[in-house]
Structure formats: C-alpha cells, structure tokens
Design a protein around this motif. Structure first.
Motif, PDB file in Angstrom:
ATOM      1  N   GLU A  92     -21.496  31.617 -21.449  1.00  0.00           N
ATOM      2  CA  GLU A  92     -20.224  31.642 -22.186  1.00  0.00           C
ATOM      3  C   GLU A  92     -19.037  31.569 -21.233  1.00  0.00           C
ATOM      4  OE1 GLU A  92     -20.535  35.210 -24.442  1.00  0.00           O
ATOM      5  OE2 GLU A  92     -21.871  34.340 -25.970  1.00  0.00           O
ATOM      6  N   ALA A  93     -19.154  32.271 -20.105  1.00  0.00           N
ATOM      7  CA  ALA A  93     -18.073  32.236 -19.112  1.00  0.00           C
ATOM      8  C   ALA A  93     -17.937  30.841 -18.518  1.00  0.00           C
ATOM      9  CB  ALA A  93     -18.348  33.259 -18.009  1.00  0.00           C
ATOM     10  N   LEU A  98     -15.035  25.649 -18.117  1.00  0.00           N
ATOM     11  CA  LEU A  98     -14.995  24.202 -18.296  1.00  0.00           C
ATOM     12  C   LEU A  98     -13.818  23.790 -19.170  1.00  0.00           C
ATOM     13  CD1 LEU A  98     -16.157  21.386 -18.005  1.00  0.00           C
ATOM     14  CD2 LEU A  98     -17.743  21.912 -19.885  1.00  0.00           C
ATOM     15  N   GLU A  99     -13.592  24.534 -20.213  1.00  0.00           N
ATOM     16  CA  GLU A  99     -12.444  24.232 -21.079  1.00  0.00           C
ATOM     17  C   GLU A  99     -11.136  24.357 -20.302  1.00  0.00           C
ATOM     18  OE1 GLU A  99     -12.474  26.602 -24.568  1.00  0.00           O
ATOM     19  OE2 GLU A  99     -14.394  25.838 -25.309  1.00  0.00           O
ATOM     20  N   ALA A 100     -11.070  25.392 -19.469  1.00  0.00           N
ATOM     21  CA  ALA A 100      -9.849  25.581 -18.675  1.00  0.00           C
ATOM     22  C   ALA A 100      -9.665  24.430 -17.694  1.00  0.00           C
ATOM     23  CB  ALA A 100      -9.919  26.919 -17.936  1.00  0.00           C
ATOM     24  N   ALA A 101     -10.758  23.997 -17.078  1.00  0.00           N
ATOM     25  CA  ALA A 101     -10.671  22.888 -16.119  1.00  0.00           C
ATOM     26  C   ALA A 101     -10.260  21.597 -16.815  1.00  0.00           C
ATOM     27  CB  ALA A 101     -12.006  22.710 -15.421  1.00  0.00           C
ATOM     28  N   GLU A 111     -15.511  18.389 -12.828  1.00  0.00           N
ATOM     29  CA  GLU A 111     -16.885  18.111 -12.409  1.00  0.00           C
ATOM     30  C   GLU A 111     -17.585  19.371 -11.929  1.00  0.00           C
ATOM     31  OE1 GLU A 111     -19.344  15.212  -9.287  1.00  0.00           O
ATOM     32  OE2 GLU A 111     -17.164  15.024  -9.502  1.00  0.00           O
ATOM     33  N   ARG A 112     -16.875  20.202 -11.166  1.00  0.00           N
ATOM     34  CA  ARG A 112     -17.473  21.459 -10.704  1.00  0.00           C
ATOM     35  C   ARG A 112     -17.802  22.370 -11.885  1.00  0.00           C
ATOM     36  NH1 ARG A 112     -13.398  20.952  -6.728  1.00  0.00           N
ATOM     37  NH2 ARG A 112     -12.059  22.411  -7.891  1.00  0.00           N
ATOM     38  N   ALA A 113     -16.892  22.419 -12.839  1.00  0.00           N
ATOM     39  CA  ALA A 113     -17.103  23.275 -14.011  1.00  0.00           C
ATOM     40  C   ALA A 113     -18.261  22.767 -14.861  1.00  0.00           C
ATOM     41  CB  ALA A 113     -15.831  23.344 -14.842  1.00  0.00           C
ATOM     42  N   GLN A 114     -18.385  21.446 -14.965  1.00  0.00           N
ATOM     43  CA  GLN A 114     -19.497  20.872 -15.723  1.00  0.00           C
ATOM     44  C   GLN A 114     -20.837  21.200 -15.067  1.00  0.00           C
ATOM     45  OE1 GLN A 114     -18.275  16.746 -15.797  1.00  0.00           O
ATOM     46  NE2 GLN A 114     -17.522  16.896 -17.916  1.00  0.00           N
ATOM     47  N   ASN A 115     -20.884  21.103 -13.745  1.00  0.00           N
ATOM     48  CA  ASN A 115     -22.117  21.437 -13.030  1.00  0.00           C
ATOM     49  C   ASN A 115     -22.483  22.906 -13.213  1.00  0.00           C
ATOM     50  OD1 ASN A 115     -22.396  18.822 -12.065  1.00  0.00           O
ATOM     51  ND2 ASN A 115     -21.298  19.244 -10.153  1.00  0.00           N
ATOM     52  N   ALA A 117     -21.598  24.805 -15.713  1.00  0.00           N
ATOM     53  CA  ALA A 117     -21.996  25.009 -17.104  1.00  0.00           C
ATOM     54  C   ALA A 117     -23.426  24.541 -17.335  1.00  0.00           C
ATOM     55  CB  ALA A 117     -21.037  24.286 -18.047  1.00  0.00           C
ATOM     56  N   CYS A 118     -23.792  23.431 -16.705  1.00  0.00           N
ATOM     57  CA  CYS A 118     -25.157  22.917 -16.842  1.00  0.00           C
ATOM     58  C   CYS A 118     -26.168  23.887 -16.233  1.00  0.00           C
ATOM     59  CB  CYS A 118     -25.250  21.552 -16.165  1.00  0.00           C
ATOM     60  SG  CYS A 118     -26.887  20.787 -16.303  1.00  0.00           S
ATOM     61  N   THR A 119     -25.833  24.408 -15.064  1.00  0.00           N
ATOM     62  CA  THR A 119     -26.714  25.382 -14.413  1.00  0.00           C
ATOM     63  C   THR A 119     -26.869  26.626 -15.275  1.00  0.00           C
ATOM     64  OG1 THR A 119     -26.098  24.604 -12.201  1.00  0.00           O
ATOM     65  CG2 THR A 119     -27.022  26.828 -12.370  1.00  0.00           C
ATOM     66  N   ALA A 120     -25.766  27.086 -15.847  1.00  0.00           N
ATOM     67  CA  ALA A 120     -25.809  28.280 -16.690  1.00  0.00           C
ATOM     68  C   ALA A 120     -26.632  28.033 -17.952  1.00  0.00           C
ATOM     69  CB  ALA A 120     -24.397  28.714 -17.062  1.00  0.00           C
ATOM     70  N   GLN A 121     -26.524  26.824 -18.506  1.00  0.00           N
ATOM     71  CA  GLN A 121     -27.304  26.489 -19.701  1.00  0.00           C
ATOM     72  C   GLN A 121     -28.805  26.488 -19.390  1.00  0.00           C
ATOM     73  OE1 GLN A 121     -26.481  25.684 -23.215  1.00  0.00           O
ATOM     74  NE2 GLN A 121     -28.633  26.238 -23.011  1.00  0.00           N
TER      75      GLN A 121
END
Length: 231
Positions: A92-93, A98-101, A111-115, A117-121
C-alpha cells in the motif's frame, strides 16, 4: 518447520490406521468387561490383553504428539499472517509512493516507484501463498488429530474384546452375560468410521501439498519479500 518430520508422521499414520482404525471418542462402544473379572484370569493367559493395552497406550501418545504438531502449525500460521499483513502495508505504501511520483511527472522517479511497487506486489503474492499453505497445514493436522482420537477408540474396543476373550477362555460363567457379537460389532463400527476419517485426512493433505507447491513455485519464479519462511 521440520517438514520431513511432519511427513513421516503422516506416513506413519497410514500404517497405524490399518492396525487400529477406530471411531470417535464420543461414540465408544458400551461393550465392557468388568476389570475384577479380568483380575481372576491367570497372568500367563493375559498376553493378548497386555498387547492390546500397549496398543492403546501408543494411541494415547500419538494424540499428544499430534496436538503438539497442530499447535506448532498454528504458531507458524500466525507468523505467516503477520508477514502477510506487513507485506500488504508495504504494498500500500509503494502504491501511494507511485501515485506521488506520477504527480511530479519525473520519469526517473516514476520508474523507481513502479519497480518498488512491483517488488512489493510480488512479496505480497508470496506472503499470501504462504499463509494459504499454513492454513491448509493446520486444517490437515486438525483432521489428523480426529484420526488419532479414532485410533484410540478402536484400541479401546480391541482391548475390551481381548479382555472378554481372556475371561471367556478362563471359563468364567459371568462372561456368558456378554455377547461376543457386541465386541466384534464395536470393532467393525470403529473401523468403518476411521476409514471415513482417513479419507478426509488424505484429502486435506493433498490440498496442503498443492498449496505448498504453489508457494514454492512462486519462490522459484523469483517472487520474494521480507519475512517469508523456508520449510
């Protein structure tokens, strides 16, 4: 968790069930032999009774062992659930980050936030799979605990049958008050009930194995996250 030990426990169950096979504790047969009658049988003629008593003692021990294994599995499930909750919070964090980025329009930050988020998922997916496996493991052990109780029931029925046979062989006229068919029926009924419970245990174990295999497959595919446990 010591998986090889648990597997041996399940495999050992099948052999014990073949020997014992019983009904649940609340349905024990009323076919009983007065212990004072047994006390009049010469010790040398009580070999089968002693053997049946040892079998019953072993069945009681197996109940305790299964209860301990179930408690351990429940503790492992609680750990897995906490790990899943933590993974969910991190996911969730990461989504919020990612939304903030994305709001900044910074391509590198996005791109960093997407990576992340993917790792967290991926970590959350793995944690959920482990919790599902641990849930199934607890279910299996609960059904095994019932099976152990039923093994004890049949051991009890067989012990009473052995007592009856010893008393009857000793020509105790009071044995005529009892029906040998009652003891045979009690054992047969116990075996029937235990066979049904054995099928339930087998079904639960198959489901547990599938859930564990799914969790391991995710690990092999590179899913990961903090807090995941090795079997």
């Amino acid at each position: 968790m010591a998986q090889p030990g648990r597997r041996r426990m399940y495999l050992g169950m099948a052999g014990t069930a073949v020997m014992l096979l019983g009904g649940c504790a609340s349905h024990r047969s009323s076919a009983k032999v007065d212990k004072q009658w047994v006390a009049r049988v010469p010790p040398g003629e009580l070999g089968n009774v002693r053997e049946a008593q040892l079998t019953e003692d072993h069945a009681r021990e197996q109940i305790t062992r299964t209860q301990v294994a179930r408690q351990d599995a429940e503790a492992e499930r609680e750990v897995a659930q906490r790990n899943e909750d933590a993974a969910k919070s991190r996911h969730e964090a990461s989504e919020a980050a990612l939304e903030a980025a994305q709001a900044t329009g910074d391509v590198a930050a996005i791109e960093r936030a997407q990576n992340a988020a993917c790792t967290a998922q991926n970590a959350l997916t793995l944690a959920e799979a482990e919790t599902a496996w641990r849930d199934d493991a607890v279910t299996t052990l609960k059904s095994l605990e019932v099976m152990r109780q039923r093994e004890l029931d049949v051991a009890d029925a067989q012990l009473e049958q052995a007592k009856y046979e010893a008393v009857n062989a000793n020509a105790d006229v009071r044995a005529k008050e009892l029906s040998p068919g009652d003891f045979s029926s009690a054992v047969a009924d116990a075996r029937r009930k235990a066979a049904a419970q054995q099928r339930q245990v087998d079904a639960n174990l198959q489901r547990e194995d599938q859930a564990k295999a799914h969790w391991q497959q995710l690990q092999d595919q590179g899913y990961g996250g903090s807090g995941s446990q090795q079997p």
